[in-house]
Design a protein around this motif. Sequence first.
Motif, PDB file in Angstrom:
ATOM      1  N   CYS A  43       5.764   1.208  13.723  1.00  0.00           N
ATOM      2  CA  CYS A  43       4.104   0.727  13.221  1.00  0.00           C
ATOM      3  C   CYS A  43       4.212   0.517  11.727  1.00  0.00           C
ATOM      4  CB  CYS A  43       3.203   1.952  13.637  1.00  0.00           C
ATOM      5  SG  CYS A  43       3.420   3.461  12.835  1.00  0.00           S
ATOM      6  N   PHE A  44       5.054   1.095  10.966  1.00  0.00           N
ATOM      7  CA  PHE A  44       5.216   1.097   9.308  1.00  0.00           C
ATOM      8  C   PHE A  44       4.015   0.901   8.811  1.00  0.00           C
ATOM      9  CE2 PHE A  44       6.154  -1.499   5.489  1.00  0.00           C
ATOM     10  CZ  PHE A  44       7.066  -0.680   5.093  1.00  0.00           C
ATOM     11  N   THR A  45       3.154   2.079   9.017  1.00  0.00           N
ATOM     12  CA  THR A  45       1.717   2.287   8.666  1.00  0.00           C
ATOM     13  C   THR A  45       1.388   3.746   9.035  1.00  0.00           C
ATOM     14  OG1 THR A  45      -0.535   1.659   8.088  1.00  0.00           O
ATOM     15  CG2 THR A  45       0.441   1.379  10.563  1.00  0.00           C
ATOM     16  N   ILE A  68      -4.139   1.561   1.967  1.00  0.00           N
ATOM     17  CA  ILE A  68      -3.966   0.296   2.638  1.00  0.00           C
ATOM     18  C   ILE A  68      -5.165  -0.529   2.948  1.00  0.00           C
ATOM     19  CG2 ILE A  68      -2.849  -0.932   4.625  1.00  0.00           C
ATOM     20  CD1 ILE A  68      -0.843   1.400   4.732  1.00  0.00           C
ATOM     21  N   TRP A  69      -6.066   0.190   3.794  1.00  0.00           N
ATOM     22  CA  TRP A  69      -7.407  -0.328   4.418  1.00  0.00           C
ATOM     23  C   TRP A  69      -8.222  -0.613   3.329  1.00  0.00           C
ATOM     24  CZ3 TRP A  69      -8.046  -2.358   9.205  1.00  0.00           C
ATOM     25  CH2 TRP A  69      -6.848  -1.883  10.139  1.00  0.00           C
ATOM     26  N   LYS A  70      -8.407   0.263   2.641  1.00  0.00           N
ATOM     27  CA  LYS A  70      -9.558  -0.030   1.123  1.00  0.00           C
ATOM     28  C   LYS A  70      -9.134  -0.644  -0.166  1.00  0.00           C
ATOM     29  CE  LYS A  70     -12.876   3.673   3.122  1.00  0.00           C
ATOM     30  NZ  LYS A  70     -13.646   4.644   2.633  1.00  0.00           N
ATOM     31  N   HIS A  71      -7.710  -0.004  -0.398  1.00  0.00           N
ATOM     32  CA  HIS A  71      -7.210  -0.284  -1.818  1.00  0.00           C
ATOM     33  C   HIS A  71      -6.199  -1.453  -1.898  1.00  0.00           C
ATOM     34  CE1 HIS A  71      -8.797   4.007  -2.117  1.00  0.00           C
ATOM     35  NE2 HIS A  71      -9.938   2.938  -2.546  1.00  0.00           N
ATOM     36  N   THR A  72      -5.660  -1.867  -0.887  1.00  0.00           N
ATOM     37  CA  THR A  72      -4.723  -2.937  -0.682  1.00  0.00           C
ATOM     38  C   THR A  72      -5.077  -4.083   0.407  1.00  0.00           C
ATOM     39  OG1 THR A  72      -3.287  -1.302  -0.991  1.00  0.00           O
ATOM     40  CG2 THR A  72      -2.460  -3.357  -0.514  1.00  0.00           C
ATOM     41  N   GLY A  78       0.863  -1.345   0.226  1.00  0.00           N
ATOM     42  CA  GLY A  78      -0.063  -0.141   0.149  1.00  0.00           C
ATOM     43  C   GLY A  78       0.871   1.427  -0.143  1.00  0.00           C
ATOM     44  N   LEU A  79       1.953   1.294   0.778  1.00  0.00           N
ATOM     45  CA  LEU A  79       2.812   2.527   0.900  1.00  0.00           C
ATOM     46  C   LEU A  79       3.637   2.410  -0.529  1.00  0.00           C
ATOM     47  CD1 LEU A  79       4.146   1.978   4.403  1.00  0.00           C
ATOM     48  CD2 LEU A  79       2.300   3.720   3.690  1.00  0.00           C
ATOM     49  N   LYS A  80       3.963   1.620  -1.109  1.00  0.00           N
ATOM     50  CA  LYS A  80       4.668   1.732  -2.255  1.00  0.00           C
ATOM     51  C   LYS A  80       3.621   2.400  -3.515  1.00  0.00           C
ATOM     52  CE  LYS A  80       8.153   0.624  -3.218  1.00  0.00           C
ATOM     53  NZ  LYS A  80       9.496   1.533  -3.242  1.00  0.00           N
ATOM     54  N   LYS A  81       2.495   1.952  -3.321  1.00  0.00           N
ATOM     55  CA  LYS A  81       1.677   2.650  -4.258  1.00  0.00           C
ATOM     56  C   LYS A  81       1.444   4.022  -3.947  1.00  0.00           C
ATOM     57  CE  LYS A  81      -1.686  -1.155  -4.497  1.00  0.00           C
ATOM     58  NZ  LYS A  81      -3.298  -1.755  -4.251  1.00  0.00           N
ATOM     59  N   ILE A  82       1.546   4.571  -2.737  1.00  0.00           N
ATOM     60  CA  ILE A  82       1.488   6.059  -2.443  1.00  0.00           C
ATOM     61  C   ILE A  82       2.868   6.621  -3.078  1.00  0.00           C
ATOM     62  CG2 ILE A  82       1.465   7.599  -0.520  1.00  0.00           C
ATOM     63  CD1 ILE A  82      -0.226   5.843   0.852  1.00  0.00           C
ATOM     64  N   LYS A  87       0.183   6.340  -7.227  1.00  0.00           N
ATOM     65  CA  LYS A  87      -0.911   5.336  -7.721  1.00  0.00           C
ATOM     66  C   LYS A  87      -1.968   5.651  -6.685  1.00  0.00           C
ATOM     67  CE  LYS A  87       1.857   1.921 -10.136  1.00  0.00           C
ATOM     68  NZ  LYS A  87       1.909   0.540 -10.094  1.00  0.00           N
ATOM     69  N   GLU A  88      -1.628   6.067  -5.319  1.00  0.00           N
ATOM     70  CA  GLU A  88      -2.729   6.097  -4.339  1.00  0.00           C
ATOM     71  C   GLU A  88      -2.397   7.486  -3.608  1.00  0.00           C
ATOM     72  OE1 GLU A  88      -5.455   4.462  -3.566  1.00  0.00           O
ATOM     73  OE2 GLU A  88      -5.178   2.458  -4.817  1.00  0.00           O
ATOM     74  N   ALA A  89      -3.456   8.016  -2.943  1.00  0.00           N
ATOM     75  CA  ALA A  89      -3.335   9.201  -2.083  1.00  0.00           C
ATOM     76  C   ALA A  89      -2.702   8.768  -0.919  1.00  0.00           C
ATOM     77  CB  ALA A  89      -4.632   9.898  -1.948  1.00  0.00           C
ATOM     78  N   PRO A  90      -1.959   9.755  -0.331  1.00  0.00           N
ATOM     79  CA  PRO A  90      -1.247   9.448   1.018  1.00  0.00           C
ATOM     80  C   PRO A  90      -2.071   9.594   2.218  1.00  0.00           C
ATOM     81  CG  PRO A  90      -0.805  11.689   0.333  1.00  0.00           C
ATOM     82  CD  PRO A  90      -1.312  11.207  -0.795  1.00  0.00           C
TER      83      PRO A  90
END
Length: 436
Positions: free
Chosen positions: A374-376, A276-280, A260-264, A268-271
């Motif tokens: 936490c890495f999120t 993570i929760w909805k799109h990954t 999810g974080l790599k998408k951001i 590819k995704e908003a920060p």
Amino acid sequence: MDKIWKITGNKKLLYGLSIIALLVYIFLIAVNTPKIFVFHNNDDYKGAFLRFLDLGHYDAVSEGTTILYNLFLKGLYWFTNDVEISFFLLNFLSQIFLIVFGFYFLRKKTKKIDIYFIILFGLYFFFTINLKSYSGASNDTFLGVFIIVLLYVLTQRLFNKKDQYMSFVLIGLLLAIGISIRMTALLWILLVAFTFIIWFVDSNDSIPKKILKIAVALISFIVLVSAFHYPSFIEKNKLSSYDKAPKNINANWVQRNYLGLKKIEQGKEAPNRDAIWKHTKFDVVIKYLDENGEDSLPKSFFEVISRDPVIVLKMFAYNVGFSILRFFRFWGFLFFLLLVPLLNKKMVLKSFINKENLASNLFLIITLALSFVCFTFIEHRWLIGYEILIPAAVLSYISRKPFAVDTMYKNTVFSMSLIVITLFNLRSILNLILAV
């Protein structure tokens, strides 16, 4: 400039702002509190408790669960015979405990109850009430009960020369209890170790006696954690913990967060958390692993650090910045008093190991630690219990110069903070009303 100080430092202004802030906060809580109780099954803690009841204590602990939380829930369940009411009661009572013990904690930091104490406890009180922990199934507030007790022992009781052995026993027991609720309690080791170093330097005991007292804490920790986690040690040779990932899948939360974080990072995704929760979701992670190989995503946080340290540092910086903004939102300029002792470059080390600054330093340590590991996107429910350190640190700091001798400084900082907090609360009220 003197005229401005006289206005902002006026005690009548402080009293007036206190009343306005009180009324606005009450209105916020009234708007934000659900009129009808709606149960939120956060991270499926309800399912974990039902499985605890179904499997029995031994098998549930050996499989992995939030041990002490489920034991307390089970005790309430015997009386209520209703799962959701049991969650409600345990989390509600935990919130009440945080408020009552929080008052006791702060009262030990000052000799008198004045306007500054009332404001600080009032902000803590309303902040804690507004958590609404009672409406969901989550062990954050329950864990906070033991966090606040541990922090009291570390910052207050440990440095009292009377009955120190009992303080060390309590530290060991509380650490074991925390780990038997949630694995994030492992971070308490940082707080305990830091406090022990300051105590070791400050104490007049002989070195053998100091080592003995620390050994007492260690032994009490080992005994209790072994008792709580015994089934898991026997069956799986590890600590028991609740894994929120779905059963029987070849993916974990580190891999999900990383993808999810790599998408951001790639645009590819908003920060935000939705990336993570909805799109990954885990099905997305599994599909990615099937297409790119099982080694295409790091399996542990340490593997992330070795493979992609930049993304770890980016998330750390984001979480620290976001946390500071949130502390400012709920505490105004008062929060920045925690940082003042560290601003003098020549005195940073001395300030950091000064027991008078222990509350502020412990809060900074846990905030930085959580922001890193936490890495999120950091969730501030993870800081429930630790927040007591903010008013505790402020009470400690304003008893020293220049605040101790100049009420104008105190009045100004408190007044400006109340204005900031009230404006944020008004914005929250407006957002809640418009969302209806």
